[in-house]
Scaffold this active site. Structure first.
Site, PDB file in Angstrom:
ATOM      1  N   GLU A 146       0.816  -1.223   0.000  1.00 11.62           N
ATOM      2  CA  GLU A 146       0.000   0.000   0.000  1.00 11.62           C
ATOM      3  C   GLU A 146       0.853   1.279   0.000  1.00 11.62           C
ATOM      4  O   GLU A 146       0.573   2.200  -0.776  1.00 11.62           O
ATOM      5  CB  GLU A 146      -0.960  -0.010   1.203  1.00 11.62           C
ATOM      6  CG  GLU A 146      -2.081  -1.035   1.005  1.00 11.62           C
ATOM      7  CD  GLU A 146      -2.775  -1.452   2.289  1.00 11.62           C
ATOM      8  OE1 GLU A 146      -2.515  -0.838   3.342  1.00 11.62           O
ATOM      9  OE2 GLU A 146      -3.570  -2.411   2.249  1.00 11.62           O
ATOM     10  N   ASP A 168      -0.337   6.102   7.212  1.00 11.42           N
ATOM     11  CA  ASP A 168      -1.612   5.521   6.791  1.00 11.42           C
ATOM     12  C   ASP A 168      -2.473   5.193   8.012  1.00 11.42           C
ATOM     13  O   ASP A 168      -2.216   4.208   8.711  1.00 11.42           O
ATOM     14  CB  ASP A 168      -1.316   4.260   5.957  1.00 11.42           C
ATOM     15  CG  ASP A 168      -2.587   3.626   5.418  1.00 11.42           C
ATOM     16  OD1 ASP A 168      -3.689   4.002   5.855  1.00 11.42           O
ATOM     17  OD2 ASP A 168      -2.477   2.730   4.551  1.00 11.42           O
TER      18      ASP A 168
END
Ligand code: AMP
Length: 577
Positions: A146, A168
């Site tokens: 990611e 994140d």
């Protein structure tokens, strides 16, 4: 040729994106770009996925599955309406819904995908993700991390060597990763996180707070009733999101339990104190990341925010205290990973892709207030509300307090700039809010700034205790891409030796440029509204013109943009009713 999509298979939400006209395009599912990673059953016992399943959560909590990503790679099963499923099977249902939406949008089969996973996922979890893809009828061409996808979204070609911190904060998980791009190779150097820390925990804290207040008022615990608890969750989550933009949020739910209504207000300052210890933990993870990668925080070139909960203003505040660069948030933190995955998918297909283009404000807007500067009390401190780099349109609010007992009015003054003292910034405008209530000093005034795509700034001041309000529109002369003529002129001084006639010609040119871009944006809005209704050939032609126009805005070629405006306007003339 079948299409290849990029998929962010998230704990709370999932998204799918594809490269169109060289740029990542997020595909809507059930009319929304974000699809809840939720699976449930409908009234007939059929499986439902995404928003309808999430809506079902209140009515059928026991047969609704959330956060299946947490179980990926485990030898376990979940039960929905008395049938059992593996985590791969549930994930496959989510992926299949994304695939179907992509096929409907593209009008062709989608058989390949790039799927993202957290950097810390082990082999079993990656393999489970791949199996879920296969089950959903997708050939998983690559599983990518990611944070790597997020870095790709900001810098598609990765030709510049750089060190990027990806922060994140999603619904259920937190990750900090250091991504280093060197000689065209993008690598996650270190990743630290907490698989049980995220926006959901903030919801829990808010729920406990509201539950306690309700209990004190009515002697009933909302948390002990499953349905009331789920309604409460939905209500506090909404309030939490509002608090990212405005200083107060109201939680109002009728007939919450029996005939009792829930109605209360939460202040952002109060909420921030609840979540501060959790956010401190995320900053500790960031430090651990630097230590593991043996990189100093000062060496970071870019900080990227990912995940819905990273919109919390306290995140930016805490990160800015420890890092040399302000976090970037102009690409939607919910969509950035899917967009990055689609860029990777595009690379696999050999498509030429470029980074994402977003309308942002290049300027900071704020007001003046009394505060401490250089250790001294000053009545002219600049308080930013909308920070440069914020995606447009945007709306941000803060609360201010009156200084004197019985203060009858406040003078709201708006500035554009970055200097700590208001007077060193560009003055945009002011207005008086008169007739305030005769109250002691500390009377709360909520100031909200809303900036639209055309650079019109709408300023609203509300006296909180009475609701007395005043709204004024101010033209900032900001088209999201134009340069600051006044500042440039001041900077240059006499360097160009312009006489008055020449400078007013320059001003006129700036105004013309502004106009051409405003017209282009207007045309884009009209065209976007038509795309779904017109036939495919016209839509393709319109899309090609829009994409060309976007490119020309980025290149700054205004005479070409003016010609494109004409072509677009001609085409809309025929297509609109
Ligand atoms: P993700 O897992 O990345 O989809 O993130 C979902 C989490 O982000 C949920 O906890 C949401 O409540 C939270 N979230 C979404 N928008 C906002 C916002 N504007 N401010 C704060 N949290 C948000």
């Amino acid at each position: 040729m079948s299409a290849i999509v990029g998929i962010d298979l998230g704990t709370t939400n999932s998204e799918v994106a594809v490269i169109r006209d060289g740029r990542p395009q997020v595909i809507a599912v059930d009319g929304e770009s974000i699809m809840p990673s939720c699976v449930s059953v409908d009234a007939n016992g059929g499986i439902i996925v995404g928003r309808p399943a999430k809506n079902q959560m209140v009515a059928a909590p026991e047969s609704t599955v959330l956060s299946i990503k947490r179980k990926m790679g485990q030898n376990t099963q979940v039960t929905i309406a008395s049938r059992t499923y593996t985590p791969e099977e549930i994930s496959a249902m989510i992926l299949a819904k994304l695939k179907t939406a992509a096929e409907a949008y593209l009008g062709q089969a989608v058989t390949e995908a790039v799927i993202t996973v957290p950097a810390y996922f082990d082999d079993a979890q990656r393999k489970a993700t791949q199996n879920a893809g296969t089950l959903a009828g997708l050939e998983v061409r690559r599983i990518i991390n990611e944070p790597t996808a997020a870095a790709l979204a900001y810098d598609a070609d990765q030709t510049k060597d750089q060190t990027v911190l990806v922060y994140d904060l999603g619904g259920g998980t937190f990750d900090a990763s250091l991504v280093v791009a060197q000689d065209g190779i993008v690598e996650v150097k270190a990743s630290h996180g907490d698989t049980h820390l995220g926006g959901d925990d903030f919801d829990q804290l808010l729920m406990a707070h509201v539950d306690q207040c309700f209990f004190e008022a009515h002697g009933i615990r909302l948390m002990e009733d499953l349905k009331a608890r789920n309604r409460l969750w939905i209500a506090v989550e909404k309030a939490k999101r509002a608090l990212s933009d405005v200083p107060f949020a109201r939680i109002r739910e009728e007939y919450m339990i029996g005939d009792l209504h829930l109605d209360m207000e939460i202040a952002r300052s109060e909420y921030e104190e609840m979540i501060r210890p959790l956010l401190r933990k995320t900053i500790d993870c960031v430090h651990r990341c630097f230590k593991d990668a043996a990189i100093l925080p000062g060496a970071v070139d870019k900080v990227i925010l990912v995940g819905g909960a990273s919109r919390t203003p306290l995140v930016t505040e805490l990160l800015s205290q420890v890092l040399p660069v302000a976090p970037r948030h102009e690409i939607d933190p919910d969509l950035i990973v899917a967009m990055g995955a689609s860029i990777q998918a595009g690379v696999i297909k050999g498509l030429k892709t470029s980074s994402i283009l977003v309308d942002i404000t290049p300027y900071t807007f704020g007001t003046s207030a009394v505060g401490i500067f250089n250790g001294m009390l000053q009545n002219d401190i600049f308080v930013p509300l909308i920070h440069r780099g914020t995606a447009l349109p945007t709306k941000k609010g803060e609360v201010f307090l009156t200084m004197h007992d019985g203060q009858p009015a406040v003078d709201v003054r708006i500035y554009q700039g970055e200097a700590p003292l208001a007077e060193d910034n560009i003055f945009i405008g002011n207005f008086l809010v008169e007739g305030l209530k005769d109250a002691p000093a500390g009377n709360e005034i909520v100031l909200t700034l809303a900036l639209d795509l055309n650079g019109v700034l709408e300023v609203t001041a509300i006296e909180k205790r009475t609701g007395l309000s005043k709204t004024v529109s101010m033209q900032t002369g900001d088209d999201g891409a134009s340069f600051d003529l006044d500042r440039a002129r001041e900077n240059l001084g006499d360097v160009l030796g312009l006489n008055h006639g020449e400078s007013s010609r320059l001003e006129q040119a700036g105004e013309e440029k502004h106009q051409i871009i405003v017209i282009a944006k207007d045309l884009r809005k009209r065209a976007d509204a038509l795309l779904e209704e017109i036939d495919a050939t016209d839509a393709d032609e319109l899309r090609a013109l829009l994409s060309e126009s976007q490119k020309v805005i980025a290149d700054g070629d205004l005479s070409k943009l003016a010609r494109l405006n004409e072509s677009l306007s001609d085409m809309l003339f025929y297509l609109e009713d």
